[in-house]
Design a protein around this motif. Structure first.
Motif, PDB file in Angstrom:
ATOM      1  N   GLY A  23       0.825  -1.205   0.000  1.00 43.55           N
ATOM      2  CA  GLY A  23       0.000   0.000   0.000  1.00 43.55           C
ATOM      3  C   GLY A  23       0.855   1.249   0.000  1.00 43.55           C
ATOM      4  N   CYS A  24       1.823   1.306  -0.907  1.00 40.41           N
ATOM      5  CA  CYS A  24       2.817   2.384  -0.910  1.00 40.41           C
ATOM      6  C   CYS A  24       2.504   3.501  -1.897  1.00 40.41           C
ATOM      7  CB  CYS A  24       4.201   1.819  -1.236  1.00 40.41           C
ATOM      8  SG  CYS A  24       4.708   0.439  -0.195  1.00 40.41           S
ATOM      9  N   ASP A  25       1.684   3.244  -2.891  1.00 35.96           N
ATOM     10  CA  ASP A  25       1.254   4.225  -3.884  1.00 35.96           C
ATOM     11  C   ASP A  25       2.469   4.940  -4.494  1.00 35.96           C
ATOM     12  OD1 ASP A  25      -0.794   5.328  -5.406  1.00 35.96           O
ATOM     13  OD2 ASP A  25      -1.120   6.990  -4.039  1.00 35.96           O
ATOM     14  N   ALA A  26       2.566   6.250  -4.359  1.00 36.01           N
ATOM     15  CA  ALA A  26       3.620   7.024  -5.022  1.00 36.01           C
ATOM     16  C   ALA A  26       5.006   6.728  -4.478  1.00 36.01           C
ATOM     17  CB  ALA A  26       3.325   8.523  -4.893  1.00 36.01           C
ATOM     18  N   PHE A  27       5.097   6.003  -3.364  1.00 31.34           N
ATOM     19  CA  PHE A  27       6.393   5.731  -2.737  1.00 31.34           C
ATOM     20  C   PHE A  27       6.832   4.275  -2.897  1.00 31.34           C
ATOM     21  CE2 PHE A  27       4.834   9.552  -0.830  1.00 31.34           C
ATOM     22  CZ  PHE A  27       5.969  10.323  -0.621  1.00 31.34           C
ATOM     23  N   LEU A  28       6.243   3.562  -3.848  1.00 31.03           N
ATOM     24  CA  LEU A  28       6.604   2.156  -4.039  1.00 31.03           C
ATOM     25  C   LEU A  28       8.016   1.994  -4.582  1.00 31.03           C
ATOM     26  CD1 LEU A  28       5.604  -0.781  -3.923  1.00 31.03           C
ATOM     27  CD2 LEU A  28       4.765  -0.506  -6.262  1.00 31.03           C
ATOM     28  N   ASP A  29       8.435   2.916  -5.465  1.00 34.68           N
ATOM     29  CA  ASP A  29       9.775   2.902  -6.055  1.00 34.68           C
ATOM     30  C   ASP A  29      10.081   1.540  -6.688  1.00 34.68           C
ATOM     31  OD1 ASP A  29      10.201   5.558  -5.342  1.00 34.68           O
ATOM     32  OD2 ASP A  29      10.884   5.013  -3.342  1.00 34.68           O
ATOM     33  N   ASP A  30      11.221   0.947  -6.371  1.00 33.13           N
ATOM     34  CA  ASP A  30      11.637  -0.303  -7.011  1.00 33.13           C
ATOM     35  C   ASP A  30      11.256  -1.544  -6.208  1.00 33.13           C
ATOM     36  OD1 ASP A  30      12.814   0.999  -9.188  1.00 33.13           O
ATOM     37  OD2 ASP A  30      14.674   1.315  -8.087  1.00 33.13           O
ATOM     38  N   LEU A  31      10.431  -1.377  -5.192  1.00 31.58           N
ATOM     39  CA  LEU A  31      10.080  -2.515  -4.357  1.00 31.58           C
ATOM     40  C   LEU A  31       9.321  -3.566  -5.157  1.00 31.58           C
ATOM     41  CD1 LEU A  31      10.540  -3.288  -1.416  1.00 31.58           C
ATOM     42  CD2 LEU A  31       8.279  -2.336  -0.891  1.00 31.58           C
TER      43      LEU A  31
ATOM     44  N   PRO B 114       8.707  -3.491  -9.261  1.00 31.03           N
ATOM     45  CA  PRO B 114       8.744  -2.745 -10.524  1.00 31.03           C
ATOM     46  C   PRO B 114       7.526  -2.944 -11.415  1.00 31.03           C
ATOM     47  CG  PRO B 114      10.877  -3.755 -10.075  1.00 31.03           C
ATOM     48  CD  PRO B 114       9.923  -4.299  -9.062  1.00 31.03           C
ATOM     49  N   SER B 115       6.882  -4.103 -11.355  1.00 28.24           N
ATOM     50  CA  SER B 115       5.720  -4.326 -12.211  1.00 28.24           C
ATOM     51  C   SER B 115       4.556  -3.414 -11.841  1.00 28.24           C
ATOM     52  CB  SER B 115       5.268  -5.791 -12.110  1.00 28.24           C
ATOM     53  OG  SER B 115       4.749  -6.086 -10.831  1.00 28.24           O
ATOM     54  N   LEU B 116       4.576  -2.872 -10.631  1.00 28.62           N
ATOM     55  CA  LEU B 116       3.537  -1.952 -10.194  1.00 28.62           C
ATOM     56  C   LEU B 116       3.976  -0.495 -10.233  1.00 28.62           C
ATOM     57  CD1 LEU B 116       2.150  -3.833  -7.051  1.00 28.62           C
ATOM     58  CD2 LEU B 116       1.195  -3.809  -9.360  1.00 28.62           C
ATOM     59  N   SER B 117       5.222  -0.225  -9.884  1.00 26.98           N
ATOM     60  CA  SER B 117       5.673   1.162  -9.773  1.00 26.98           C
ATOM     61  C   SER B 117       5.614   1.895 -11.108  1.00 26.98           C
ATOM     62  CB  SER B 117       7.092   1.225  -9.203  1.00 26.98           C
ATOM     63  OG  SER B 117       7.999   0.487 -10.009  1.00 26.98           O
ATOM     64  N   GLY B 118       5.784   1.178 -12.224  1.00 31.37           N
ATOM     65  CA  GLY B 118       5.720   1.819 -13.529  1.00 31.37           C
ATOM     66  C   GLY B 118       4.327   2.228 -13.948  1.00 31.37           C
ATOM     67  N   LYS B 119       3.322   1.767 -13.208  1.00 29.51           N
ATOM     68  CA  LYS B 119       1.934   2.101 -13.542  1.00 29.51           C
ATOM     69  C   LYS B 119       1.421   3.310 -12.763  1.00 29.51           C
ATOM     70  CE  LYS B 119       0.848  -2.724 -14.642  1.00 29.51           C
ATOM     71  NZ  LYS B 119       0.928  -2.521 -16.097  1.00 29.51           N
ATOM     72  N   VAL B 120       2.260   3.869 -11.918  1.00 28.65           N
ATOM     73  CA  VAL B 120       1.871   5.024 -11.122  1.00 28.65           C
ATOM     74  C   VAL B 120       2.937   6.101 -11.262  1.00 28.65           C
ATOM     75  CG1 VAL B 120       1.531   5.897  -8.784  1.00 28.65           C
ATOM     76  CG2 VAL B 120       0.516   3.732  -9.452  1.00 28.65           C
TER      77      VAL B 120
ATOM     78  N   ARG C  15     -10.072  -6.533 -13.830  1.00 26.99           N
ATOM     79  CA  ARG C  15     -10.442  -6.487 -15.245  1.00 26.99           C
ATOM     80  C   ARG C  15     -10.180  -5.119 -15.870  1.00 26.99           C
ATOM     81  NH1 ARG C  15     -16.402  -8.902 -14.955  1.00 26.99           N
ATOM     82  NH2 ARG C  15     -16.537  -7.960 -17.030  1.00 26.99           N
ATOM     83  N   VAL C  16      -9.898  -4.122 -15.050  1.00 30.85           N
ATOM     84  CA  VAL C  16      -9.602  -2.779 -15.567  1.00 30.85           C
ATOM     85  C   VAL C  16      -8.130  -2.734 -15.988  1.00 30.85           C
ATOM     86  CG1 VAL C  16      -9.529  -0.318 -15.038  1.00 30.85           C
ATOM     87  CG2 VAL C  16     -11.323  -1.765 -14.041  1.00 30.85           C
ATOM     88  N   PRO C  17      -7.834  -2.422 -17.246  1.00 30.67           N
ATOM     89  CA  PRO C  17      -6.438  -2.383 -17.690  1.00 30.67           C
ATOM     90  C   PRO C  17      -5.724  -1.118 -17.205  1.00 30.67           C
ATOM     91  CG  PRO C  17      -7.880  -1.722 -19.482  1.00 30.67           C
ATOM     92  CD  PRO C  17      -8.786  -2.119 -18.339  1.00 30.67           C
ATOM     93  N   HIS C  18      -4.444  -1.281 -16.874  1.00 31.15           N
ATOM     94  CA  HIS C  18      -3.633  -0.148 -16.419  1.00 31.15           C
ATOM     95  C   HIS C  18      -2.305  -0.158 -17.180  1.00 31.15           C
ATOM     96  CE1 HIS C  18      -6.413   0.737 -13.162  1.00 31.15           C
ATOM     97  NE2 HIS C  18      -6.417  -0.557 -12.863  1.00 31.15           N
ATOM     98  N   ARG C  19      -2.055   0.904 -17.899  1.00 29.57           N
ATOM     99  CA  ARG C  19      -0.840   0.985 -18.704  1.00 29.57           C
ATOM    100  C   ARG C  19       0.375   1.310 -17.844  1.00 29.57           C
ATOM    101  NH1 ARG C  19      -2.901   4.968 -23.582  1.00 29.57           N
ATOM    102  NH2 ARG C  19      -4.598   3.656 -24.376  1.00 29.57           N
ATOM    103  N   THR C  20       1.523   0.808 -18.282  1.00 27.07           N
ATOM    104  CA  THR C  20       2.793   1.255 -17.732  1.00 27.07           C
ATOM    105  C   THR C  20       3.191   2.537 -18.447  1.00 27.07           C
ATOM    106  OG1 THR C  20       3.487  -0.993 -17.203  1.00 27.07           O
ATOM    107  CG2 THR C  20       5.224   0.676 -17.406  1.00 27.07           C
ATOM    108  N   PHE C  21       3.557   3.565 -17.692  1.00 29.96           N
ATOM    109  CA  PHE C  21       3.959   4.818 -18.308  1.00 29.96           C
ATOM    110  C   PHE C  21       5.226   4.611 -19.140  1.00 29.96           C
ATOM    111  CE2 PHE C  21       1.340   6.582 -14.882  1.00 29.96           C
ATOM    112  CZ  PHE C  21       0.625   7.545 -15.590  1.00 29.96           C
TER     113      PHE C  21
END
Length: 426
Positions: free
Chosen positions: A233-241, A243-249, A396-402
């Motif tokens: 539950g890190c949101d903007a502070f996930l960093d490299d913990l 990577p598959s999630l941090s690139g989507k925020v 089911r909601v798609p989320h792009r990697t920036f």
């Protein structure tokens, strides 16, 4: 690490600092992040009888959860209609109702745990243009068609003085089912409630690495938590913990100022009905009165990764465009914070495909005060009750990697947002 100097930290008793995790600790669930997502997930899970350990890198509520504008507004995200093709009619209807329920969860939590957080009901969407005004009229009809049960009131342009003492707006829509509060007081009250239910909360416990497996190992500098399930539950502070999630925020900067006390009469003149207010522009202005009669004014979302040299002066100019009568008023507090924004501005709630015992919630895009509470319930239902119906719908909601990687992600989005701002100027 102490809280930064904000209006919220200056008007809150933080209580004793919680210790850092030491040695090996076992739990059913490890939660990473001591903001609204993490604390409410810990509370929901502890209420269901699971043993929970929460790890926070700094202090509970140190980041956006304890610095935001304090606006509690219905809805999950932007433009749910565009998801109809993926979610179907029933799925869209579910998301619409979830946006209403998210605020009710906050209401119930405050009442159940008697949390004193300056809660006031009433919010107004502000139209900047005639087109916005027409959009608010359509929004009222949409909400009524969805069964929204709270009072909605359109405010015509010539009556806007009844809502706000400013000539900047072309109409408004009042919603008495939304409101405003003191977010740090709310979060600290929820943290105390989680601990009362048996959750163990550790501060100054930054996670350095995660070892995945049937038992996840979450390592800090001084300790390790072993758990069957993990929630990020890190949101903007996930960093490299992860990577598959941090690139989507994308971490975007938002800024808030609090004036000196204005006195009750002057504050009431500015916002007669004590509503929270927010306009319709891409770089929104949002503002409200505080319980001690200040104006709290925020907005100006920055995607460049660079804060203004003087946040107080930067935001003063924006405030004085709305309220020229406040020219020269004292600014007692000025601060920044990072919010997590997804490409589609819809919350990202789910479970990692490669590690099915790792759950996450992030990317609230400015709706975090209420949506965090709903996300916590979705995650707790999936983990504790094996009820994954809501979770699977969100997945089911798609989320792009920036695009652009870490180096170019922010500059590319800043260029894209400039294009949207230019459209407003035409």
């Amino acid at each position: 690490m102490s809280y930064i100097n904000t209006y919220y930290s200056a008007t809150t008793e933080p209580g004793p600092a919680r210790p850092g995790v030491q040695g090996q600790v076992d739990a059913d669930v490890c939660v990473v992040g001591g903001g609204l997502t993490g604390v409410n997930t810990a509370l929901e899970l502890a209420e269901r009888g699971l043993s929970v350990v929460l790890l926070e890198a700094r202090r509970i509520g140190w980041a956006a959860s304890g610095r935001n504008g304090g606006q509690l507004i219905r809805g999950l995200g932007h433009d749910i209609e565009h998801l109809r093709g993926r979610l179907g009619d029933d799925g869209v209807r579910f998301m619409q109702q979830a946006g209403f329920e998210s605020v009710e969860i906050v209401r119930q939590r405050i009442e159940r745990h008697a949390i004193d957080c300056d809660l006031r009901w009433g919010y107004c969407d502000l139209a900047n243009t005639p087109a916005h005004w027409r959009g608010l009229q359509a929004e009222q009809q949409n909400l009524l068609a969805q069964g929204y049960r709270h009072k909605l009131q359109l405010v015509a342009p010539q009556r806007m003085h009844e809502v706000v003492d400013s000539a900047a707006y072309a109409g408004g829509l009042i919603d008495m089912g939304s409101g405003h509060l003191h977010p740090l007081k709310l979060l600290l009250g929820e943290a105390a409630a989680a601990e009362a239910q048996g959750a163990r909360l550790f501060e100054n416990s930054a996670v350095r690495r995660i070892v995945h497996g049937p038992q996840v190992e979450v390592h800090t500098d001084q300790g390790c938590v072993r758990a069957g399930q993990l929630v990020l539950g890190c949101d903007a502070f996930l960093d490299d913990l992860e990577p598959s999630l941090s690139g989507k925020v994308l971490a975007a900067g938002s800024y808030v100022i609090a004036t000196e006390p204005l006195g009750q009469a002057r504050a009431e003149q500015l916002i007669p009905q004590n509503l929270a207010l927010c306009d319709q522009r891409v770089t929104v202005d949002y503002y409200r009165r505080t319980s001690d009669h200040r104006l709290l004014f925020g907005g100006a979302c920055h995607y460049s990764g660079r804060d203004p040299a003087d946040i107080g002066q930067y935001m003063r100019g924006k405030m004085e465009k709305v309220f020229p009568q406040l020219r020269g008023v004292g600014i007692d507090h000025a601060w920044s914070g990072l919010i997590g924004i997804g490409a589609n501005r819809f919350p990202q709630i789910g479970r990692l495909k490669a590690q099915r015992n790792v759950f996450y919630a992030q990317g609230y895009s400015g709706h975090g005060l209420n949506v965090t509470h709903y996300a916590a319930r979705v995650l707790a239902d999936a983990i504790a009750a094996n009820d994954q119906r809501a979770l699977e719908l969100f997945e089911r909601v798609p989320h792009r990697t920036f695009p652009g990687g870490k180096a170019l992600r922010s500059p590319l989005l800043a260029l894209g947002m400039l294009w949207y701002r230019m459209k407003e100027w035409v």
